[in-house]
Design a protein around this motif. Structure first.
Motif, short mmCIF file in Angstrom:
data_model
loop_
_atom_site.label_atom_id
_atom_site.label_comp_id
_atom_site.label_asym_id
_atom_site.label_seq_id
_atom_site.Cartn_x
_atom_site.Cartn_y
_atom_site.Cartn_z
N PRO A 39 0.80 -1.24 0.00
CA PRO A 39 0.00 0.00 0.00
C PRO A 39 0.83 1.28 0.00
O PRO A 39 0.30 2.36 -0.23
N SER A 40 2.15 1.16 0.25
CA SER A 40 2.99 2.37 0.19
C SER A 40 3.17 2.84 -1.25
O SER A 40 3.42 4.03 -1.49
N ILE A 41 3.09 1.91 -2.20
CA ILE A 41 3.47 2.24 -3.59
C ILE A 41 2.65 3.40 -4.18
O ILE A 41 3.23 4.36 -4.69
N PRO A 42 1.31 3.34 -4.12
CA PRO A 42 0.56 4.47 -4.71
C PRO A 42 0.75 5.79 -3.98
O PRO A 42 0.33 6.83 -4.47
N ARG A 43 1.38 5.76 -2.83
CA ARG A 43 1.58 6.99 -2.07
C ARG A 43 2.92 7.67 -2.40
O ARG A 43 3.24 8.70 -1.83
N LEU A 44 3.70 7.03 -3.27
CA LEU A 44 5.05 7.53 -3.56
C LEU A 44 5.13 8.12 -4.97
O LEU A 44 4.42 7.65 -5.88
N VAL B 269 11.38 1.22 -4.30
CA VAL B 269 10.71 0.33 -3.34
C VAL B 269 10.28 -0.96 -4.04
O VAL B 269 10.38 -2.05 -3.46
N MET B 270 9.84 -0.86 -5.29
CA MET B 270 9.45 -2.07 -6.02
C MET B 270 10.63 -3.01 -6.22
O MET B 270 10.47 -4.23 -6.16
N ARG B 271 11.81 -2.46 -6.45
CA ARG B 271 12.98 -3.34 -6.61
C ARG B 271 13.24 -4.12 -5.31
O ARG B 271 13.61 -5.30 -5.36
N THR C 67 -0.45 2.37 5.40
CA THR C 67 -1.86 2.60 5.08
C THR C 67 -2.44 3.84 5.73
O THR C 67 -3.24 4.54 5.12
N ARG C 68 -2.08 4.08 6.98
CA ARG C 68 -2.79 5.14 7.72
C ARG C 68 -1.91 6.29 8.21
O ARG C 68 -2.44 7.32 8.62
N ALA C 69 -0.60 6.10 8.20
CA ALA C 69 0.25 7.23 8.61
C ALA C 69 -0.02 8.39 7.64
O ALA C 69 -0.02 8.19 6.42
N GLU C 70 -0.23 9.58 8.17
CA GLU C 70 -0.55 10.71 7.29
C GLU C 70 0.58 11.00 6.31
O GLU C 70 0.34 11.41 5.19
N ASP C 71 1.80 10.78 6.75
CA ASP C 71 2.96 11.04 5.90
C ASP C 71 3.72 9.74 5.68
O ASP C 71 4.08 9.05 6.64
N VAL C 72 4.00 9.45 4.41
CA VAL C 72 4.65 8.18 4.07
C VAL C 72 6.15 8.22 4.39
O VAL C 72 6.83 7.19 4.35
N GLU C 73 6.65 9.39 4.77
CA GLU C 73 8.07 9.48 5.16
C GLU C 73 8.39 8.57 6.36
O GLU C 73 9.49 8.06 6.48
N TYR D 109 11.97 10.87 -3.36
CA TYR D 109 10.80 11.48 -2.71
C TYR D 109 11.08 12.96 -2.48
O TYR D 109 10.24 13.82 -2.78
N GLU D 110 12.26 13.25 -2.01
CA GLU D 110 12.62 14.66 -1.74
C GLU D 110 12.62 15.48 -3.03
O GLU D 110 12.09 16.60 -3.07
N LEU D 111 13.20 14.91 -4.10
CA LEU D 111 13.27 15.64 -5.36
C LEU D 111 11.88 15.94 -5.91
O LEU D 111 11.62 17.01 -6.44
N ALA D 112 10.96 14.99 -5.75
CA ALA D 112 9.62 15.16 -6.32
C ALA D 112 8.70 16.01 -5.44
O ALA D 112 7.89 16.77 -5.95
N ARG D 113 8.83 15.85 -4.14
CA ARG D 113 7.81 16.47 -3.27
C ARG D 113 8.37 17.27 -2.10
O ARG D 113 7.60 17.86 -1.35
N GLY D 114 9.68 17.24 -1.92
CA GLY D 114 10.24 17.81 -0.69
C GLY D 114 10.12 16.78 0.41
O GLY D 114 9.30 15.85 0.32
#
Ligand SMILES: [Fe+2]
Ligand SMILES: [Fe+2]
Length: 281
Positions: A107-112, A120-122, A177-183, A239-244
């Motif tokens: 479930p982390s994948i669509p959040r990245l 992460v997929m690798r 799944t539920r953490a507001e931030d995937v970091e 993640y940082e490059l794309a979203r900070g």
């Protein structure tokens, strides 16, 4: 998975996380999970200072790993002194993890962002043996359980697993799944992949000393998690490059996993040595 009378809240949480999430199931998950996670995060936040940058996160993680490299008393005990029966008890305690590991990372994948997804997929592809059953980590654990003549069916194993281990298992359902931030998840998994090569080297030593031949689960992790550690740092950079990035949340995720896995491993060794009550069930 059906809740049983006498299940602790953390065991209930594990079963609920693997149940079709009706509104009632989800409400109960949140009811158990929120105060438990809220308290843990608040404690960890109170015990650390904000992290200023991704470079500082890498530096702090290095310090944490260095402080753990010599191994806890429980790791050294397993490597140097545990009897076969004690080691068997430890293997049984982590069987639910071994048989379900990485399943709940998806479930982390669509959040990245996409480049972080690829990193992460690798990792995930390796966890599942690149689609080759014989190399999938859960299958390697199954072989270890069989050699030690332990149960291999999940319901039986769940019944006899301790709360400290459920803490480690349950946290991933929240992180992905539920953490507001995937970091938090990125930091938690980065820590886990980075800490396992040294942590599992104690277990490969235990297998060699005790003449256990199906220790590949451990030796494979010692090998491959060195690569996974790098992929997770790639995921965090992308993640940082794309979203900070909020590097403090990444760091708190690492501290969370360090705490929960450390507590679970220490309790598993204490139980194996008869120093804590066996779990009910
Ligand atoms: Fe794995
Ligand atoms: Fe891994």
């Amino acid at each position: 998975m059906e809740i049983k009378a006498g299940d602790s809240p953390l065991k209930q949480l594990f079963r609920l996380n693997r149940t079709l999430p009706t509104a009632a199931v989800y409400a109960r998950i949140e009811e158990i999970e929120r105060p438990w996670i809220g308290r843990l995060i608040a404690e960890l936040e109170a015990g650390t200072t904000p992290v200023g940058s991704r470079a500082e996160w890498v530096q702090r993680l290095g310090g944490l790993l260095e402080s753990e490299r010599a191994g806890s008393d429980s790791s050294r005990y397993l490597a140097e002194r545990a009897t076969r029966a004690e080691f068997r008890s430890y293997v049984r305690e982590f069987a639910v993890d071994g048989l379900t590991e990485a399943q709940n990372f998806f479930p982390s994948i669509p959040r990245l962002p996409i480049k972080a997804q690829m990193a992460v997929m690798r990792v995930l592809i390796d966890e599942f043996g690149c689609g080759n059953l014989m190399q999938s980590h859960s299958y390697l654990y199954l072989a270890l359980l069989e050699e030690l003549e332990l149960p291999t069916d999940l319901p039986t194993l769940v019944d006899g697993t301790s709360d400290e281990t459920f803490g480690f298992l349950d946290v991933f359902y929240w992180l992905t799944t539920r953490a507001e931030d995937v970091e938090y998840f990125l930091g938690g998994l980065a820590y886990l992949e980075a800490s396992i090569p040294s942590a599992f080297s104690f277990l490969t030593t235990a297998c060699e000393r005790l003449g256990i031949t199906h220790g590949t689960y451990y030796s494979e992790h010692v090998h491959i998690d060195g690569f996974h550690m790098k992929e997770m740092q790639t995921a965090i950079r992308e993640y940082e490059l794309a979203r900070g990035l909020d590097p403090t949340k990444v760091w708190i995720g690492a501290l969370l996993l360090s705490r929960l896995l450390g507590d679970a491993a220490d309790a598993a060794v204490d139980r194996a040595r008869g120093r804590l009550d066996a779990p009910v069930g």
